[in-house]
Scaffold this active site. Structure first.
Site, PDB file in Angstrom:
ATOM      1  N   ASP A   1      92.141  27.500   3.916  1.00  0.00           N
ATOM      2  CA  ASP A   1      90.721  27.809   3.788  1.00  0.00           C
ATOM      3  C   ASP A   1      89.849  26.711   4.401  1.00  0.00           C
ATOM      4  O   ASP A   1      88.835  26.306   3.827  1.00  0.00           O
ATOM      5  CB  ASP A   1      90.341  28.033   2.328  1.00  0.00           C
ATOM      6  CG  ASP A   1      89.027  28.818   2.176  1.00  0.00           C
ATOM      7  OD1 ASP A   1      88.650  29.538   3.130  1.00  0.00           O
ATOM      8  OD2 ASP A   1      88.390  28.716   1.115  1.00  0.00           O
TER       9      ASP A   1
ATOM     10  N   VAL B   1      82.749  21.917 -11.772  1.00  0.00           N
ATOM     11  CA  VAL B   1      83.140  20.611 -11.247  1.00  0.00           C
ATOM     12  C   VAL B   1      82.041  19.614 -11.614  1.00  0.00           C
ATOM     13  O   VAL B   1      80.849  19.867 -11.376  1.00  0.00           O
ATOM     14  CB  VAL B   1      83.340  20.640  -9.722  1.00  0.00           C
ATOM     15  CG1 VAL B   1      83.848  19.288  -9.230  1.00  0.00           C
ATOM     16  CG2 VAL B   1      84.327  21.741  -9.343  1.00  0.00           C
TER      17      VAL B   1
END
Length: 535
Positions: free
Chosen positions: A136, A29
């Site tokens: 999550d 990322v």
């Protein structure tokens, strides 16, 4: 936030890259800047796994989910490319520390906890209204932005019409934050997100793991059979947390109910205690000159936006992975105690591998792992005619661990044709493996790699354990792969032969060594387990 490296692209799509934000099993990322000046978190799937059908399917699913969820409580999708490699998605860059980072300095004040609970519940209500379950939610995946908290990482989220892609026997989510019904094999619905919300607020209010530390079986057992840790929490907040983590999904409040019961009279962002948390955020550059001056961008990047295509030519190995489900661990032993829990109440420990906390855009993968698989050299990989590193990719939690005397966890496929040895000598560990001549020959290539993981989750910035939120379920540090059929016996030394490895003394406790037979980046099987103890 880290500097770009020589192998990183300078541009992805329309975005000029300014820095690395983090990494995970699926890819990296980056902080990017559009031509118009908009900053974005750009997630790029790794090219060496892009041809894996399962990996690409999960990435496409993530893009579809992020596109479906447009809310002031999430990082919204800006753009994506799914037609050709490199595959990537770009979401809004959200400044601010993660909740996990904030909790390293201690629990939040009661008023901030109430406001945070209301804001996150409002965010979940908006996500659920669009038919999405996050699956999550945890302190890693909450960014405390200046204009209010944001939910990130929809890597294992699902909409109602999406196909289950988590592997059989693998519960989605993170131990301590995964609802009991999910651990026992049920589908994760909106009520499972409410459970994770309650567990996250327990961590925020106490600064401790909501169900204690220890290895994943012990934590999961306490989720199913124990009580959430809300000792010394304001009674009103403790009661609401307990309601959110009720064992039965039907007994939990809805996110709208949580917002109503919080009855906040003041915006979270107006609280001085919340505003003070912004000082913990890293300062991100706004443009290329600033990033270059800060040392985050090399003066002359060496790669282009497309990168290099990799072709993996390792032959298939005739081994079959055996798995067991977490539900098998949720019964009691003959003495009535929890499996893997050899102390009263458990000991606080942390989880898996080398993680980059606060990676934006999502690096959960199946099972929510946030670890980077470090440099593994594959015996048959070629790029433009040259041999280059290939990597095994952590796609699910690694549930095997060394308890100080033996290996515990999932079944490991025994490979009798190989010999393995692990021996510690002071601050180094000898890790060796090779062909057992008593059991016939091996057909080359027969690739084997070793991983060495510390007992606790390691902060990549300090090289030391992150204080007690998760059991270790990552790879740890990964060796080069070795063709034992062609090259014979491998004699490795930790830390020298394990990229980015930390000194043993940084994390005392029981360390785990796992050996894998490797066919491809996401196609490998555990064939041996060992370990050692660092006092």
């Amino acid at each position: 936030m880290e500097a770009l490296r020589g192998q990183d692209p300078a541009v992805i799509g329309e975005f000029t890259l300014l820095a690395r934000l983090g990494a995970g099993g699926m890819g990296r990322v980056y902080l990017g800047r559009s031509p118009g000046g908009t900053r974005a978190a750009v997630k790029v799937i790794r090219e060496d796994i892009a041809e894996e059908p399962g990996a690409l399917a999960r990435f496409r699913r993530e893009v579809a989910t992020v596109r479906a969820v447009r809310s002031p409580f999430t990082a919204n999708l800006i753009s994506a490319s799914l037609d050709a490699s490199p595959y990537w998605l770009a979401t809004e860059y959200v400044p601010g520390p993660t909740l996990l980072r904030a909790l390293r300095d201690g629990p939040l004040a009661p008023e901030a906890c109430r406001g945070l609970l209301a804001a996150l519940a409002e965010g979940l209500a908006a996500v659920h209204a669009q038919g999405v379950v996050h699956r999550d939610l945890k302190p890693h995946n909450v960014i405390l932005a200046p204009n209010g908290p944001r939910l990130i990482d929809f890597g294992i989220a699902r909409t109602a019409d999406q196909t289950q892609l988590t592997r059989t026997g693998q519960a989605p989510g993170t131990p301590g934050y995964t609802a009991p019904e999910v651990l026992l094999g049920a589908e994760a619905g909106p009520a499972a997100d409410v459970f994770a919300l309650g567990a996250t607020l327990a961590a925020a209010a106490t600064g401790r793991a909501p169900y204690g530390g220890g290895e994943w079986p012990a934590v999961s057992y306490r989720v199913v059979h124990g009580e959430v840790d809300v000792a010394d929490v304001d009674p009103w907040l403790a009661a609401l947390i307990r309601a959110c983590v009720a064992r039965e999904p039907a007994d939990r409040p809805t996110p709208a109910d949580v917002v109503r019961r919080c009855a906040v009279s003041r915006s979270l962002t107006d609280l001085p205690t919340y505003r003070a948390l912004q000082a913990l955020a890293e300062q991100a550059p706004h443009d290329l000159p600033t990033a270059t001056a800060a040392g985050l961008v090399p003066p002359t990047p060496t790669t282009t936006g497309r990168g290099r295509r990799r072709q993996i030519t390792a032959a298939a190995l005739a081994v079959t992975a055996l798995t067991t489900t977490v539900a098998l661990w949720l019964g009691t032993r003959d003495d009535g105690t929890a499996p893997g829990d050899d102390t009263a109440g458990g000991t606080q420990a942390n989880g898996g591998g080398t993680t980059s906390s606060g990676v934006q855009g999502g690096e959960g993968g199946d099972g929510g792992e946030e670890a980077t698989a470090s440099g593994v050299r594959g015996g048959g990989e070629e790029v433009d005619g040259d041999e280059t590193p290939t990597r095994i990719v952590e796609t699910n939690p690694v549930r095997d661990y060394w308890d100080g005397s033996r290996c515990v966890g999932e079944d490991t496929q025994t490979e009798a044709r190989l010999l393995f040895d692990v021996a510690r000598d002071g601050n180094e560990v000898s890790v060796s493996f090779g062909h057992n001549d008593d059991f016939g020959s091996l057909e080359p290539p027969f690739l084997v790699t070793a991983t060495v993981k510390p007992p606790h989750d390691i902060d990549p910035g300090t090289g030391r354990p992150i204080e007690g939120l998760f059991p270790n379920m990552g790879f740890g540090y990964v060796s080069d792969a070795w063709d034992v059929a062609t090259d014979g016996h491998a004699q490795l030394t930790y830390p020298d032969d394990f990229p980015e490895a930390i000194p043993l003394t940084n994390d005392p406790g029981a360390w785990t060594v796992l050996f894998y037979a490797v066919e491809g980046p996401q196609n490998y099987v555990r064939i041996a387990c060992s370990g050692f103890t660092v006092e």
